[in-house]
Design an enzyme around this catalytic site. Structure first.
Site, PDB file in Angstrom:
ATOM      1  N   ALA A 124       1.672  -3.456   0.862  1.00 38.30           N
ATOM      2  CA  ALA A 124       3.075  -3.097   0.623  1.00 38.30           C
ATOM      3  C   ALA A 124       3.455  -1.832   1.381  1.00 38.30           C
ATOM      4  O   ALA A 124       3.178  -0.714   0.941  1.00 38.30           O
ATOM      5  CB  ALA A 124       3.301  -2.915  -0.880  1.00 38.30           C
ATOM      6  N   LEU A 125       4.106  -2.050   2.520  1.00 34.83           N
ATOM      7  CA  LEU A 125       4.576  -0.956   3.373  1.00 34.83           C
ATOM      8  C   LEU A 125       6.104  -0.967   3.419  1.00 34.83           C
ATOM      9  O   LEU A 125       6.765   0.052   3.241  1.00 34.83           O
ATOM     10  CB  LEU A 125       3.992  -1.169   4.787  1.00 34.83           C
ATOM     11  CG  LEU A 125       4.450  -0.243   5.913  1.00 34.83           C
ATOM     12  CD1 LEU A 125       3.844   1.147   5.743  1.00 34.83           C
ATOM     13  CD2 LEU A 125       4.018  -0.803   7.282  1.00 34.83           C
ATOM     14  N   GLU A 127      10.067  -1.431   2.796  1.00 30.90           N
ATOM     15  CA  GLU A 127      10.999  -1.134   1.695  1.00 30.90           C
ATOM     16  C   GLU A 127      12.387  -1.668   2.049  1.00 30.90           C
ATOM     17  O   GLU A 127      12.649  -1.984   3.212  1.00 30.90           O
ATOM     18  CB  GLU A 127      11.057   0.391   1.472  1.00 30.90           C
ATOM     19  CG  GLU A 127       9.717   0.953   1.029  1.00 30.90           C
ATOM     20  CD  GLU A 127       9.772   2.446   0.713  1.00 30.90           C
ATOM     21  OE1 GLU A 127      10.859   3.052   0.828  1.00 30.90           O
ATOM     22  OE2 GLU A 127       8.716   2.977   0.336  1.00 30.90           O
ATOM     23  N   SER A 132      11.390  -1.870  10.097  1.00 35.24           N
ATOM     24  CA  SER A 132      10.760  -1.522  11.376  1.00 35.24           C
ATOM     25  C   SER A 132      10.365  -0.052  11.422  1.00 35.24           C
ATOM     26  O   SER A 132       9.499   0.338  12.195  1.00 35.24           O
ATOM     27  CB  SER A 132      11.727  -1.821  12.531  1.00 35.24           C
ATOM     28  OG  SER A 132      11.826  -3.214  12.719  1.00 35.24           O
ATOM     29  N   GLY A 242      -3.794  -7.204  12.018  1.00 34.44           N
ATOM     30  CA  GLY A 242      -2.874  -8.184  11.438  1.00 34.44           C
ATOM     31  C   GLY A 242      -2.098  -8.934  12.512  1.00 34.44           C
ATOM     32  O   GLY A 242      -1.843 -10.138  12.392  1.00 34.44           O
ATOM     33  N   GLY A 339      14.284 -36.005  18.732  1.00 33.32           N
ATOM     34  CA  GLY A 339      15.673 -36.418  18.557  1.00 33.32           C
ATOM     35  C   GLY A 339      16.106 -36.246  17.104  1.00 33.32           C
ATOM     36  O   GLY A 339      15.680 -35.291  16.434  1.00 33.32           O
ATOM     37  N   GLU A 363       5.199  -8.406  10.367  1.00 34.33           N
ATOM     38  CA  GLU A 363       4.124  -7.596  10.982  1.00 34.33           C
ATOM     39  C   GLU A 363       4.589  -6.963  12.290  1.00 34.33           C
ATOM     40  O   GLU A 363       3.805  -6.826  13.248  1.00 34.33           O
ATOM     41  CB  GLU A 363       2.828  -8.404  11.115  1.00 34.33           C
ATOM     42  CG  GLU A 363       2.357  -8.858   9.735  1.00 34.33           C
ATOM     43  CD  GLU A 363       0.864  -8.907   9.536  1.00 34.33           C
ATOM     44  OE1 GLU A 363       0.150  -8.330  10.360  1.00 34.33           O
ATOM     45  OE2 GLU A 363       0.448  -9.504   8.532  1.00 34.33           O
ATOM     46  N   THR A 365       8.527  -6.745  14.447  1.00 37.83           N
ATOM     47  CA  THR A 365       9.379  -7.665  15.219  1.00 37.83           C
ATOM     48  C   THR A 365       8.960  -7.671  16.690  1.00 37.83           C
ATOM     49  O   THR A 365       8.222  -6.783  17.144  1.00 37.83           O
ATOM     50  CB  THR A 365      10.843  -7.195  15.148  1.00 37.83           C
ATOM     51  OG1 THR A 365      10.904  -5.879  15.750  1.00 37.83           O
ATOM     52  CG2 THR A 365      11.369  -7.138  13.722  1.00 37.83           C
ATOM     53  N   GLU A 367      10.765  -6.784  19.010  1.00 36.89           N
ATOM     54  CA  GLU A 367      11.288  -5.530  19.572  1.00 36.89           C
ATOM     55  C   GLU A 367      10.290  -4.392  19.323  1.00 36.89           C
ATOM     56  O   GLU A 367      10.049  -3.557  20.202  1.00 36.89           O
ATOM     57  CB  GLU A 367      12.658  -5.213  18.933  1.00 36.89           C
ATOM     58  CG  GLU A 367      13.765  -6.203  19.303  1.00 36.89           C
ATOM     59  CD  GLU A 367      13.632  -7.598  18.650  1.00 36.89           C
ATOM     60  OE1 GLU A 367      12.979  -7.716  17.591  1.00 36.89           O
ATOM     61  OE2 GLU A 367      14.179  -8.563  19.215  1.00 36.89           O
TER      62      GLU A 367
HETATM   63  N1  CAA Z   1      -3.638   2.951  15.011  1.00 35.70           N
HETATM   64  C1  CAA Z   1      -3.869   4.176  14.447  1.00 35.70           C
HETATM   65  N2  CAA Z   1      -2.929   5.156  14.435  1.00 35.70           N
HETATM   66  C2  CAA Z   1      -1.748   4.893  14.995  1.00 35.70           C
HETATM   67  C3  CAA Z   1      -1.444   3.653  15.584  1.00 35.70           C
HETATM   68  C4  CAA Z   1      -2.461   2.651  15.583  1.00 35.70           C
HETATM   69  N3  CAA Z   1      -2.247   1.462  16.118  1.00 35.70           N
HETATM   70  N4  CAA Z   1      -0.181   3.655  16.037  1.00 35.70           N
HETATM   71  C5  CAA Z   1       0.313   4.884  15.768  1.00 35.70           C
HETATM   72  N5  CAA Z   1      -0.639   5.611  15.133  1.00 35.70           N
HETATM   73  C6  CAA Z   1      -0.528   7.001  14.707  1.00 35.70           C
HETATM   74  C7  CAA Z   1      -0.220   7.896  15.927  1.00 35.70           C
HETATM   75  O1  CAA Z   1      -1.401   8.331  16.543  1.00 35.70           O
HETATM   76  C8  CAA Z   1       0.545   9.021  15.292  1.00 35.70           C
HETATM   77  O2  CAA Z   1      -0.343   9.957  14.734  1.00 35.70           O
HETATM   78  P1  CAA Z   1      -0.448  11.466  15.315  1.00 35.70           P
HETATM   79  O3  CAA Z   1       0.938  12.057  15.212  1.00 35.70           O
HETATM   80  O4  CAA Z   1      -1.448  12.128  14.420  1.00 35.70           O
HETATM   81  O5  CAA Z   1      -0.915  11.334  16.716  1.00 35.70           O
HETATM   82  C9  CAA Z   1       1.271   8.359  14.143  1.00 35.70           C
HETATM   83  O6  CAA Z   1       0.598   7.138  13.850  1.00 35.70           O
HETATM   84  C10 CAA Z   1       2.709   8.067  14.461  1.00 35.70           C
HETATM   85  O7  CAA Z   1       2.725   7.236  15.606  1.00 35.70           O
HETATM   86  P2  CAA Z   1       4.001   7.116  16.498  1.00 35.70           P
HETATM   87  O8  CAA Z   1       4.588   8.504  16.689  1.00 35.70           O
HETATM   88  O9  CAA Z   1       3.662   6.300  17.705  1.00 35.70           O
HETATM   89  O10 CAA Z   1       5.031   6.332  15.578  1.00 35.70           O
HETATM   90  P3  CAA Z   1       6.498   5.851  15.932  1.00 35.70           P
HETATM   91  O11 CAA Z   1       7.325   6.161  14.756  1.00 35.70           O
HETATM   92  O12 CAA Z   1       6.931   6.345  17.264  1.00 35.70           O
HETATM   93  O13 CAA Z   1       6.351   4.301  16.104  1.00 35.70           O
HETATM   94  C11 CAA Z   1       6.141   2.118  15.246  1.00 35.70           C
HETATM   95  C12 CAA Z   1       5.737   3.589  15.171  1.00 35.70           C
HETATM   96  C13 CAA Z   1       5.298   1.462  16.307  1.00 35.70           C
HETATM   97  C14 CAA Z   1       7.607   1.868  15.535  1.00 35.70           C
HETATM   98  C15 CAA Z   1       5.746   1.671  13.847  1.00 35.70           C
HETATM   99  O14 CAA Z   1       6.601   2.312  12.950  1.00 35.70           O
HETATM  100  C16 CAA Z   1       5.739   0.200  13.619  1.00 35.70           C
HETATM  101  O15 CAA Z   1       4.782  -0.468  13.978  1.00 35.70           O
HETATM  102  N6  CAA Z   1       6.787  -0.338  12.950  1.00 35.70           N
HETATM  103  C17 CAA Z   1       6.806  -1.695  12.517  1.00 35.70           C
HETATM  104  C18 CAA Z   1       6.287  -1.798  11.104  1.00 35.70           C
HETATM  105  C19 CAA Z   1       5.751  -3.154  10.803  1.00 35.70           C
HETATM  106  O16 CAA Z   1       5.092  -3.780  11.626  1.00 35.70           O
HETATM  107  N7  CAA Z   1       5.983  -3.601   9.578  1.00 35.70           N
HETATM  108  C20 CAA Z   1       5.453  -4.842   9.167  1.00 35.70           C
HETATM  109  C21 CAA Z   1       5.362  -4.854   7.695  1.00 35.70           C
HETATM  110  S1  CAA Z   1       3.883  -5.525   7.095  1.00 35.70           S
HETATM  111  C22 CAA Z   1       4.106  -7.202   6.995  1.00 35.70           C
HETATM  112  O17 CAA Z   1       4.999  -7.788   7.526  1.00 35.70           O
HETATM  113  C23 CAA Z   1       2.970  -7.812   6.250  1.00 35.70           C
HETATM  114  C24 CAA Z   1       3.223  -9.104   5.606  1.00 35.70           C
HETATM  115  O18 CAA Z   1       3.313  -9.163   4.383  1.00 35.70           O
HETATM  116  C25 CAA Z   1       3.195 -10.375   6.402  1.00 35.70           C
END
Ligand code: CAA
Length: 384
Positions: A124-125, A127, A132, A242, A339, A363, A365, A367
């Site tokens: 649960a991530l 909200e 995103s 994932g 069809g 998991e 989008t 984008e």
């Molecule tokens: N592994 C480990 N750490 C990571 C990482 C990774 N792949 N990606 C980023 N981090 C860390 C970074 O190192 C950074 O840490 P530090 O500041 O200490 O260096 C921190 O996380 C923040 O990273 P970013 O600054 O790159 O983060 P951002 O805000 O710029 O971007 C994002 C992050 C990629 C947009 C991210 O928010 C994201 O992936 N969003 C989408 C969320 C998502 O996929 N939700 C899906 C919900 S779950 C689901 O759908 C499950 C289900 O039930 C089917």
């Protein structure tokens, strides 16, 4: 084929294929109508070792590699995407996160029953106002004595109803951005944890998706996963794995759509011959097969990097982006090729088309995958 599978990987594929096409496929269309969660299938999948495949034997898993997991997951998705999403969340973001960050006590208490398939897990991530952009989440966890008190609402939680344990992210420090987010292992019977109503979805109808509402939900402080402030990284690292799973799921559904289309094209006669003799159809089949093969290469490439313990974030996002977009194109072509019959529920491609629609959304989008890929290529961050 770029990848030469080992005997063991091929054995796992063949065992899961037999189970999937005999047992899982038998009730998939019916459960799409009734929305009945396939509890019995998961019991059998647990016995077959499919619910914690990459977890070592000592914690109740099978200790196999990611390639084997991808082969197995895509075979389950071939028959039922609803079943495969539960398997994917369980194996990757749930089990792997506890394996990687959990204490020995947490592994004994939670990982062992999860990996052996005795219970189902959720993650649960998301909200209502943080999809995103999970950094903007507002769920809080406040320490009080030897308990954390969690308050907030999580949305679109796969297995929100049917899980027995859930990994929840929450803010333990509101002033420090992602470093203020922590992760917790929350048993579903914790006081103050309320399961919201099930979403009525377009696809994946036999997998339950609910809100989880935390109203002064109390959990023991020892249930924190990793340290305070590790939650965002745990979630991101979990999503890397994932995303390979969602790509594998896409490959399985796409292959099922292609196989159904080939079968139909060889039977259906128009203009004096089966439509499989028509160039327009043959080219569609060639394009579908080529797209699936391209996706397959990206998925196994990302999976083998993970198995070699290399950084695979970019490759997982590429595989997820390509394969989830690909399955949407392939299932749309499959409906078109059928069809009018493709538009009715008697033919499975109608379900495949609906199920696949969410693959470019959950998991991360498409984008978001492009943001992850470009950030990793350019090595400087761009705002979403
Ligand atoms: N592994 C480990 N750490 C990571 C990482 C990774 N792949 N990606 C980023 N981090 C860390 C970074 O190192 C950074 O840490 P530090 O500041 O200490 O260096 C921190 O996380 C923040 O990273 P970013 O600054 O790159 O983060 P951002 O805000 O710029 O971007 C994002 C992050 C990629 C947009 C991210 O928010 C994201 O992936 N969003 C989408 C969320 C998502 O996929 N939700 C899906 C919900 S779950 C689901 O759908 C499950 C289900 O039930 C089917």
């Amino acid at each position: 084929m770029l990848f030469k599978f080992t005997e063991e990987q091929l054995m796992i594929q063949s065992m899961v294929r037999e189970f999937s096409r005999k047992i899982v496929a038998a009730s998939a269309a019916e459960r799409d109508k009734t929305k009945e969660f396939p509890k019995d299938n998961f019991k059998q999948m647990g016995e077959l070792g499919l619910m914690g495949m990459m977890v070592p034997l000592e914690y109740g898993g099978e200790g196999v590699d990611t390639i084997s997991y991808v082969l197995a997951l895509s075979e389950i998705a071939y028959s039922c995407a609803s079943t495969s999403v539960v398997m994917s969340v369980q194996n990757s973001i749930v089990c792997e996160s506890i394996l990687k960050y959990g204490t020995e006590e947490q592994k004994q208490e939670f990982l062992a029953p999860l990996a052996s398939g005795k219970i189902i897990g959720a993650f649960a991530l998301t909200e209502p106002l943080a999809g995103s952009d999970p950094m903007s989440q507002t769920t809080t966890a406040v320490i009080k004595g030897d308990e954390y008190i969690i308050n907030g609402t999580k949305r679109f939680i796969t297995s929100g109803e049917n899980s027995k344990v859930v990994i929840v992210t929450a803010k333990t420090d509101e002033s420090t951005g992602h470093k203020g987010i922590s992760a917790f292992i929350v048993p579903k019977d914790s006081p103050g944890l309320i399961v919201g109503q099930q979403e009525d979805k377009m696809g994946l109808r036999a997998s339950d998706t609910t809100d989880l509402i935390f109203e002064n939900c109390c959990i023991p402080s020892k249930n924190i996963l990793g340290k305070e402030g590790d939650g965002f990284k745990i979630a991101m690292a979990g999503l890397d794995g994932g995303r390979i799973g969602i790509a594998a799921q896409s490959m399985g559904v796409a292959q099922a759509a292609l196989d159904a289309s080939i079968k139909y094209a060889k039977q259906r006669k128009q203009f004096g011959s089966t439509i499989s003799k028509h160039q327009g159809i043959r080219w569609q089949i060639a394009d579908m097969a080529t797209q699936i093969e391209a996706g397959r290469q990206l998925i196994f490439s990302a999976a083998s990097m993970k198995d070699r313990k290399e950084k695979y974030t970019k490759q997982a996002s590429m595989a997820k982006l390509f394969a989830s977009e690909m399955v949407n194109k392939v299932t749309a072509k499959a409906v078109q090729m059928h069809g009018g019959y493709g538009f009715i529920r008697d033919y499975p491609v109608e379900r495949f088309y609906r199920d696949a629609r969410v693959f470019t959304i959950y998991e991360g989008t498409s984008e978001i995958q492009r943001i992850v890929i470009s950030n990793n290529i350019l090595k400087d961050k761009r705002k979403p």
